[in-house]
Design a protein around this motif. Sequence first.
Motif, PDB file in Angstrom:
ATOM      1  N   CYS A 222      38.843  49.870  31.118  1.00  0.00           N
ATOM      2  CA  CYS A 222      38.352  48.732  31.597  1.00  0.00           C
ATOM      3  C   CYS A 222      37.836  47.991  30.021  1.00  0.00           C
ATOM      4  CB  CYS A 222      36.676  48.863  31.920  1.00  0.00           C
ATOM      5  SG  CYS A 222      36.868  49.238  33.696  1.00  0.00           S
TER       6      CYS A 222
ATOM      7  N   ALA B  28      36.321  34.503  35.537  1.00  0.00           N
ATOM      8  CA  ALA B  28      36.429  34.521  36.638  1.00  0.00           C
ATOM      9  C   ALA B  28      35.981  36.304  36.195  1.00  0.00           C
ATOM     10  CB  ALA B  28      36.896  34.490  37.652  1.00  0.00           C
ATOM     11  N   LEU B  29      37.914  36.794  36.395  1.00  0.00           N
ATOM     12  CA  LEU B  29      38.085  37.980  36.042  1.00  0.00           C
ATOM     13  C   LEU B  29      37.086  38.542  35.098  1.00  0.00           C
ATOM     14  CD1 LEU B  29      39.564  40.275  36.735  1.00  0.00           C
ATOM     15  CD2 LEU B  29      41.601  39.795  35.461  1.00  0.00           C
TER      16      LEU B  29
ATOM     17  N   ASP C  50      34.349  38.004  33.866  1.00  0.00           N
ATOM     18  CA  ASP C  50      33.152  38.295  34.290  1.00  0.00           C
ATOM     19  C   ASP C  50      32.611  39.370  35.758  1.00  0.00           C
ATOM     20  OD1 ASP C  50      32.664  36.170  33.731  1.00  0.00           O
ATOM     21  OD2 ASP C  50      32.333  34.741  35.208  1.00  0.00           O
ATOM     22  N   HIS C  51      33.542  39.620  36.120  1.00  0.00           N
ATOM     23  CA  HIS C  51      33.755  41.083  37.335  1.00  0.00           C
ATOM     24  C   HIS C  51      33.648  42.141  36.037  1.00  0.00           C
ATOM     25  CE1 HIS C  51      33.641  38.298  40.725  1.00  0.00           C
ATOM     26  NE2 HIS C  51      34.984  37.995  40.392  1.00  0.00           N
TER      27      HIS C  51
ATOM     28  N   ASP D 292      30.888  42.614  34.290  1.00  0.00           N
ATOM     29  CA  ASP D 292      29.375  43.285  35.136  1.00  0.00           C
ATOM     30  C   ASP D 292      29.962  44.570  35.660  1.00  0.00           C
ATOM     31  OD1 ASP D 292      26.829  43.857  37.194  1.00  0.00           O
ATOM     32  OD2 ASP D 292      27.732  41.520  37.923  1.00  0.00           O
TER      33      ASP D 292
ATOM     34  N   VAL E  27      29.839  45.999  39.462  1.00  0.00           N
ATOM     35  CA  VAL E  27      31.154  45.246  40.753  1.00  0.00           C
ATOM     36  C   VAL E  27      32.391  46.347  41.062  1.00  0.00           C
ATOM     37  CG1 VAL E  27      32.894  43.660  40.455  1.00  0.00           C
ATOM     38  CG2 VAL E  27      30.788  42.964  39.465  1.00  0.00           C
ATOM     39  N   SER E  28      31.473  46.713  42.521  1.00  0.00           N
ATOM     40  CA  SER E  28      33.345  47.398  42.399  1.00  0.00           C
ATOM     41  C   SER E  28      35.186  47.539  42.046  1.00  0.00           C
ATOM     42  CB  SER E  28      33.202  46.906  44.540  1.00  0.00           C
ATOM     43  OG  SER E  28      33.684  46.200  44.365  1.00  0.00           O
TER      44      SER E  28
ATOM     45  N   VAL F 125      36.880  44.813  44.022  1.00  0.00           N
ATOM     46  CA  VAL F 125      36.415  42.862  43.654  1.00  0.00           C
ATOM     47  C   VAL F 125      37.255  42.477  42.149  1.00  0.00           C
ATOM     48  CG1 VAL F 125      34.649  41.659  42.946  1.00  0.00           C
ATOM     49  CG2 VAL F 125      34.130  42.967  44.870  1.00  0.00           C
ATOM     50  N   ARG F 126      37.177  43.533  41.617  1.00  0.00           N
ATOM     51  CA  ARG F 126      37.759  43.608  40.707  1.00  0.00           C
ATOM     52  C   ARG F 126      38.757  43.353  40.304  1.00  0.00           C
ATOM     53  NH1 ARG F 126      35.390  47.633  36.566  1.00  0.00           N
ATOM     54  NH2 ARG F 126      33.148  46.670  35.848  1.00  0.00           N
TER      55      ARG F 126
ATOM     56  N   ALA G 203      40.009  39.872  41.868  1.00  0.00           N
ATOM     57  CA  ALA G 203      39.766  39.122  40.634  1.00  0.00           C
ATOM     58  C   ALA G 203      41.441  38.945  40.256  1.00  0.00           C
ATOM     59  CB  ALA G 203      38.792  39.609  39.763  1.00  0.00           C
TER      60      ALA G 203
END
Length: 102
Positions: free
Chosen positions: A29, A57-58, A60-61, A64, A67-68, A71-72, A75
């Motif tokens: 990550c 946006a990616l 941001d994901h 955080d 975020v699962s 969701v990543r 994105a």
Amino acid sequence: MTALSASSAIQRLVEQTIGLAQAMRLGDCDRALELARDMRDGAWAAGLTSLGATAGALVDHLTDRRVSLAVREVALDALFAEVHSVSAMHRANPVRAPLVAP
């Protein structure tokens, strides 16, 4: 931006997208976040605002941690689609593409 510098920026974004996918697949990550930030900043600098927003946006994901992974991945898929779209527009008309990028 000249067609040559736009081409270089787009090529770099394509290469970073590949590295980003590999980092996410390996669960790195920190590396994924670093690449996504570089892509966001590079896209904004190249005047590719939509791509910059999608990369943002990616970021941001990835930032955080709540975020699962699903969701990543969505994105990331959106970013892939955006990079592909911008790259295709540039190949079709390298002079005008940076001006009409979504």
